[in-house]
Write a protein that holds these residues in place. Structure first.
Motif, PDB file in Angstrom:
ATOM      1  N   THR A  11       0.779  -1.067  -0.039  1.00 63.85           N
ATOM      2  CA  THR A  11       0.132  -0.008  -0.084  1.00 63.85           C
ATOM      3  C   THR A  11       0.925   1.432  -0.027  1.00 63.85           C
ATOM      4  N   GLU A  12       1.805   1.132   0.716  1.00 68.24           N
ATOM      5  CA  GLU A  12       2.880   2.353   1.000  1.00 68.24           C
ATOM      6  C   GLU A  12       3.561   2.526  -0.547  1.00 68.24           C
ATOM      7  N   VAL A  13       4.141   1.408  -1.048  1.00 70.05           N
ATOM      8  CA  VAL A  13       4.702   1.361  -2.526  1.00 70.05           C
ATOM      9  C   VAL A  13       3.881   1.917  -3.410  1.00 70.05           C
ATOM     10  N   PHE A  14       2.506   1.811  -3.478  1.00 71.12           N
ATOM     11  CA  PHE A  14       1.451   2.180  -4.400  1.00 71.12           C
ATOM     12  C   PHE A  14       1.222   3.734  -4.127  1.00 71.12           C
ATOM     13  N   ARG A  15       1.222   4.096  -2.752  1.00 73.83           N
ATOM     14  CA  ARG A  15       1.029   5.438  -2.593  1.00 73.83           C
ATOM     15  C   ARG A  15       2.013   6.517  -3.023  1.00 73.83           C
ATOM     16  N   VAL A  16       3.329   6.005  -2.672  1.00 76.21           N
ATOM     17  CA  VAL A  16       4.561   6.832  -3.002  1.00 76.21           C
ATOM     18  C   VAL A  16       4.582   6.698  -4.559  1.00 76.21           C
ATOM     19  N   ALA A  17       4.558   5.707  -5.200  1.00 73.74           N
ATOM     20  CA  ALA A  17       4.706   5.539  -6.766  1.00 73.74           C
ATOM     21  C   ALA A  17       3.639   6.406  -7.396  1.00 73.74           C
ATOM     22  N   SER A  18       2.394   6.313  -6.977  1.00 68.15           N
ATOM     23  CA  SER A  18       1.501   6.793  -7.784  1.00 68.15           C
ATOM     24  C   SER A  18       1.420   8.345  -7.403  1.00 68.15           C
ATOM     25  N   VAL A  34       1.270  11.432 -10.216  1.00 72.50           N
ATOM     26  CA  VAL A  34       0.374  12.778 -10.170  1.00 72.50           C
ATOM     27  C   VAL A  34       1.242  13.896 -10.107  1.00 72.50           C
ATOM     28  N   ASP A  35       2.147  14.148  -9.343  1.00 70.79           N
ATOM     29  CA  ASP A  35       2.950  15.249  -9.076  1.00 70.79           C
ATOM     30  C   ASP A  35       3.553  15.524 -10.627  1.00 70.79           C
ATOM     31  N   ALA A  36       4.132  14.560 -11.371  1.00 73.89           N
ATOM     32  CA  ALA A  36       4.763  14.759 -12.743  1.00 73.89           C
ATOM     33  C   ALA A  36       3.556  15.411 -13.687  1.00 73.89           C
ATOM     34  N   VAL A  37       2.421  15.107 -13.536  1.00 73.29           N
ATOM     35  CA  VAL A  37       1.314  15.494 -14.251  1.00 73.29           C
ATOM     36  C   VAL A  37       0.902  16.963 -14.090  1.00 73.29           C
ATOM     37  N   LEU A  51       5.594  -1.016 -13.965  1.00 76.37           N
ATOM     38  CA  LEU A  51       5.068  -0.312 -12.701  1.00 76.37           C
ATOM     39  C   LEU A  51       3.645   0.430 -12.998  1.00 76.37           C
ATOM     40  N   ALA A  52       3.593   0.926 -14.302  1.00 73.53           N
ATOM     41  CA  ALA A  52       2.372   1.559 -14.570  1.00 73.53           C
ATOM     42  C   ALA A  52       1.395   0.423 -14.705  1.00 73.53           C
ATOM     43  N   TRP A  53       1.449  -0.678 -15.042  1.00 74.80           N
ATOM     44  CA  TRP A  53       0.444  -1.874 -15.290  1.00 74.80           C
ATOM     45  C   TRP A  53       0.101  -2.102 -13.843  1.00 74.80           C
ATOM     46  N   ALA A  54       0.838  -2.248 -12.795  1.00 74.41           N
ATOM     47  CA  ALA A  54       0.805  -2.388 -11.409  1.00 74.41           C
ATOM     48  C   ALA A  54      -0.136  -1.227 -10.684  1.00 74.41           C
ATOM     49  N   LEU A 112      -8.114   3.990  -6.112  1.00 73.57           N
ATOM     50  CA  LEU A 112      -9.238   4.945  -6.051  1.00 73.57           C
ATOM     51  C   LEU A 112      -8.750   6.490  -6.035  1.00 73.57           C
ATOM     52  N   GLN A 113      -8.017   6.612  -4.787  1.00 70.72           N
ATOM     53  CA  GLN A 113      -7.674   7.657  -4.577  1.00 70.72           C
ATOM     54  C   GLN A 113      -6.657   8.294  -5.470  1.00 70.72           C
ATOM     55  N   PHE A 114      -5.814   7.433  -6.298  1.00 72.07           N
ATOM     56  CA  PHE A 114      -5.034   7.843  -7.306  1.00 72.07           C
ATOM     57  C   PHE A 114      -5.727   8.352  -8.262  1.00 72.07           C
ATOM     58  N   ARG A 115      -6.789   7.374  -8.864  1.00 73.48           N
ATOM     59  CA  ARG A 115      -7.402   8.229 -10.014  1.00 73.48           C
ATOM     60  C   ARG A 115      -8.197   9.532  -9.462  1.00 73.48           C
ATOM     61  N   ARG A 116      -8.585   9.626  -8.174  1.00 73.62           N
ATOM     62  CA  ARG A 116      -9.140  11.112  -7.877  1.00 73.62           C
ATOM     63  C   ARG A 116      -8.385  12.127  -7.942  1.00 73.62           C
TER      64      ARG A 116
END
Length: 220
Positions: free
Chosen positions: A71-78, A82-85, A118-121, A136-140
């Motif tokens: 979960t932390e891996v996902f949070r940090v990577a996502s 988002v920051d890059a966009v 990584l993007a697939w993950a 879901l938070q990532f998409r929001r």
């Protein structure tokens, strides 16, 4: 004579807290590298510990379960994505709204295509429910970046009147779905063709006219 035992609560020093933070970051980085190479199944706790150069017990001290680690891996990577966009949109602040949307879509897609596993993950790989909640938070978060760009464009008269939140959510969902196949293991997409199609879709979805825009090939 009565003796009293006084217990003093342990308070970590700045040095020990900094070391703890570094170790935690090292563990997350190691797990992220494994996910980027072979997906979540490759990020077993023992493998993460070896890659991070720590004991397995150390991983569990920071993350009581594998689900919490992933979960932390996902949070940090996502958040990094988002920051890059968001940065791409900010860099194009002087441009008109359609160009800012192009910057957002192109950055989203090209970063995903450069780091496909990584993007697939992040986008599609089956995950633990706790990680799915983060997805879901990532998409929001992505949708909020698009929403601000669209709302600003409507306010400036550069985009037709529309529900910015609805359009942004629909765009992010469509872009993510369109990338699932090309990002899947074994796929061999044409990056330029795919990005071009996504940009065309985005512009047709948010404007009332066909636009021909010079697409800057970003390296971020």
């Amino acid at each position: 004579m009565v003796h009293f035992l006084v217990t003093v609560a342990y308070r970590p020093t700045e040095k020990t807290e900094a070391r703890r933070t570094r170790t935690r970051a090292t563990i997350v980085r190691a797990a992220t590298e494994l996910v980027a190479h072979g997906g979540y199944r490759e990020a077993q706790v023992a493998a993460v510990a070896r890659r991070a150069g720590v004991a397995t017990g150390t991983v569990y001290r920071h993350f009581p379960s594998k689900a919490e680690l992933l979960t932390e891996v996902f949070r940090v990577a996502s958040q990094r994505e988002v920051d890059a966009v968001a940065e791409a949109v900010a860099d194009a602040a002087a441009a008109r709204a359609p160009e800012r949307l192009v910057a957002a879509v192109e950055t989203f897609a090209r970063r995903a295509l450069r780091g496909r596993r990584l993007a697939w993950a992040l986008l599609a790989e089956p995950v633990d429910p706790a990680v799915e909640a983060e997805r879901l938070q990532f998409r929001r978060a992505y949708a909020q970046v698009f929403e601000r760009a669209i709302a600003d464009g409507v306010a400036a008269g550069e985009l037709p009147d529309q529900d910015a939140a609805f359009t942004a959510t629909a765009l992010v969902g469509a872009i993510g779905e369109a990338l699932v196949g090309p990002l899947s293991p074994g796929a061999h997409p044409d990056p330029d063709a795919l990005v071009g199609a996504l940009i065309t879709f985005c512009l047709r979805s948010t404007t009332d006219q066909e636009l021909s825009l010079h697409v800057h090939r970003r390296t971020a």
